[in-house]
Structures are given as C-alpha cells and as structure tokens.
Design a protein around this motif. Structure first.
Motif, PDB file in Angstrom:
ATOM      1  N   ARG A 162       0.871  -1.205   0.098  1.00  0.00           N
ATOM      2  CA  ARG A 162       0.001   0.124  -0.062  1.00  0.00           C
ATOM      3  C   ARG A 162       0.723   1.226  -0.015  1.00  0.00           C
ATOM      4  N   ARG A 163       1.905   1.308   0.657  1.00  0.00           N
ATOM      5  CA  ARG A 163       2.845   2.389   0.773  1.00  0.00           C
ATOM      6  C   ARG A 163       3.502   2.642  -0.536  1.00  0.00           C
ATOM      7  N   ALA A 164       3.861   1.651  -1.222  1.00  0.00           N
ATOM      8  CA  ALA A 164       4.367   1.622  -2.623  1.00  0.00           C
ATOM      9  C   ALA A 164       3.572   2.143  -3.645  1.00  0.00           C
ATOM     10  N   ALA A 165       2.254   1.717  -3.447  1.00  0.00           N
ATOM     11  CA  ALA A 165       1.083   2.328  -4.299  1.00  0.00           C
ATOM     12  C   ALA A 165       1.048   3.665  -4.203  1.00  0.00           C
ATOM     13  N   THR A 166       0.739   4.059  -2.935  1.00  0.00           N
ATOM     14  CA  THR A 166       0.566   5.641  -2.604  1.00  0.00           C
ATOM     15  C   THR A 166       1.558   6.333  -3.170  1.00  0.00           C
TER      16      THR A 166
ATOM     17  N   ARG B 145       3.766   5.597  -5.712  1.00  0.00           N
ATOM     18  CA  ARG B 145       3.372   5.840  -7.151  1.00  0.00           C
ATOM     19  C   ARG B 145       2.546   6.884  -7.732  1.00  0.00           C
ATOM     20  N   ARG B 146       1.337   6.882  -6.632  1.00  0.00           N
ATOM     21  CA  ARG B 146       0.101   7.803  -7.252  1.00  0.00           C
ATOM     22  C   ARG B 146       0.815   9.303  -6.869  1.00  0.00           C
ATOM     23  N   ARG B 147       1.473   9.475  -5.920  1.00  0.00           N
ATOM     24  CA  ARG B 147       2.055  10.732  -5.518  1.00  0.00           C
ATOM     25  C   ARG B 147       3.212  11.039  -6.701  1.00  0.00           C
ATOM     26  N   LEU B 148       3.975  10.216  -7.047  1.00  0.00           N
ATOM     27  CA  LEU B 148       4.886  10.490  -7.930  1.00  0.00           C
ATOM     28  C   LEU B 148       4.161  10.912  -9.628  1.00  0.00           C
ATOM     29  N   ASP B 149       3.072  10.070  -9.874  1.00  0.00           N
ATOM     30  CA  ASP B 149       2.426  10.542 -10.727  1.00  0.00           C
ATOM     31  C   ASP B 149       1.765  11.936 -10.839  1.00  0.00           C
ATOM     32  N   ARG B 150       1.235  12.259  -9.548  1.00  0.00           N
ATOM     33  CA  ARG B 150       0.628  13.646  -9.531  1.00  0.00           C
ATOM     34  C   ARG B 150       1.785  14.848  -9.549  1.00  0.00           C
ATOM     35  N   LEU B 151       2.802  14.242  -8.973  1.00  0.00           N
ATOM     36  CA  LEU B 151       3.873  15.389  -9.253  1.00  0.00           C
ATOM     37  C   LEU B 151       4.388  15.720 -10.525  1.00  0.00           C
ATOM     38  N   HIS B 152       4.482  14.633 -11.457  1.00  0.00           N
ATOM     39  CA  HIS B 152       4.697  14.731 -12.866  1.00  0.00           C
ATOM     40  C   HIS B 152       3.711  15.889 -13.344  1.00  0.00           C
TER      41      HIS B 152
ATOM     42  N   ARG C 183       9.861  10.927 -17.549  1.00  0.00           N
ATOM     43  CA  ARG C 183       8.878  10.043 -16.640  1.00  0.00           C
ATOM     44  C   ARG C 183       9.388   9.176 -15.920  1.00  0.00           C
ATOM     45  N   LEU C 184       9.245   9.095 -14.594  1.00  0.00           N
ATOM     46  CA  LEU C 184      10.056   8.361 -13.714  1.00  0.00           C
ATOM     47  C   LEU C 184       8.928   7.331 -13.262  1.00  0.00           C
ATOM     48  N   GLU C 185       9.135   5.923 -13.120  1.00  0.00           N
ATOM     49  CA  GLU C 185       8.176   5.051 -12.823  1.00  0.00           C
ATOM     50  C   GLU C 185       8.687   4.381 -11.681  1.00  0.00           C
ATOM     51  N   LEU C 186       7.427   4.159 -10.758  1.00  0.00           N
ATOM     52  CA  LEU C 186       7.670   3.536  -9.719  1.00  0.00           C
ATOM     53  C   LEU C 186       6.804   2.218  -9.577  1.00  0.00           C
ATOM     54  N   THR C 187       7.179   1.251  -9.983  1.00  0.00           N
ATOM     55  CA  THR C 187       6.409  -0.028 -10.122  1.00  0.00           C
ATOM     56  C   THR C 187       6.210  -0.712  -9.058  1.00  0.00           C
TER      57      THR C 187
END
Length: 94
Positions: A25-29, A31-38, A82-86
């Motif tokens: 869950r922490r990793a998924a959150t 990832r969402r934060r990183l997407d929003r930051l982009h 585009r940075l990806e957090l899988t």
C-alpha cells in the motif's frame, strides 16, 4: 510457509501478511504521489519540486534520501523524464 516476524510470512518466494500488505500500500501511494508530481512539476519552484521528491522517497523507503538522489530525480522530472515506480501484485522476498 516460514514465519519471519509477527505479521510477515514467506511462502514460495513472496511475503504475505499485514506487514507485506502495508508495504505494498505504501508503494502504491508513492506511485500515485509521483504521478501527481509529474503533472504539477511545471507549477512548482525548484525548491518545492525537490521537497516533494524528498517527501515521496522518504514515504516509500522510510529512510532519509541523499541530497544527490533528490537533486538528480528532481532534475529528471524537470526535464520531462517520466519516472516510474512499479508496484508488484505480491511482495517478493529476499
């Protein structure tokens, strides 16, 4: 099945249990934060961008990132990379 810690079980090379679920869950959150930051990066100053990168790394890893890591990732985001957090479906175990 091997119990490594209360709330963390290892089976078939993957971790299960409440602690593994919390890590996913922490990793998924993160990832969402990183997407929003982009999407918001163009509206942020360099200092704000670096602070947001710091917050994301700190949240996901629960450790203090190095200044070099923060500056490098912020520079890549600013360039439009585009940075990806899988995030896997199951947490692999070492």
């Amino acid at each position: 099945m091997k119990i490594t810690e209360d709330g963390l079980n290892v089976r078939d090379g993957h971790a299960y249990g409440p602690l593994a679920d919390a890590a996913l869950r922490r990793a998924a959150t993160g990832r969402r934060r990183l997407d929003r930051l982009h999407h918001e990066a163009f509206a942020l100053s360099d200092g704000q961008l670096r602070y947001e990168v710091y917050r994301i790394i700190r949240y996901v890893t629960q450790g203090a990132p190095s200044a070099n890591q923060i500056f490098s990732l912020a520079r890549e985001i600013r360039r439009g990379t585009r940075l990806e957090l899988t995030v896997p479906d199951r947490l692999p175990s070492a």
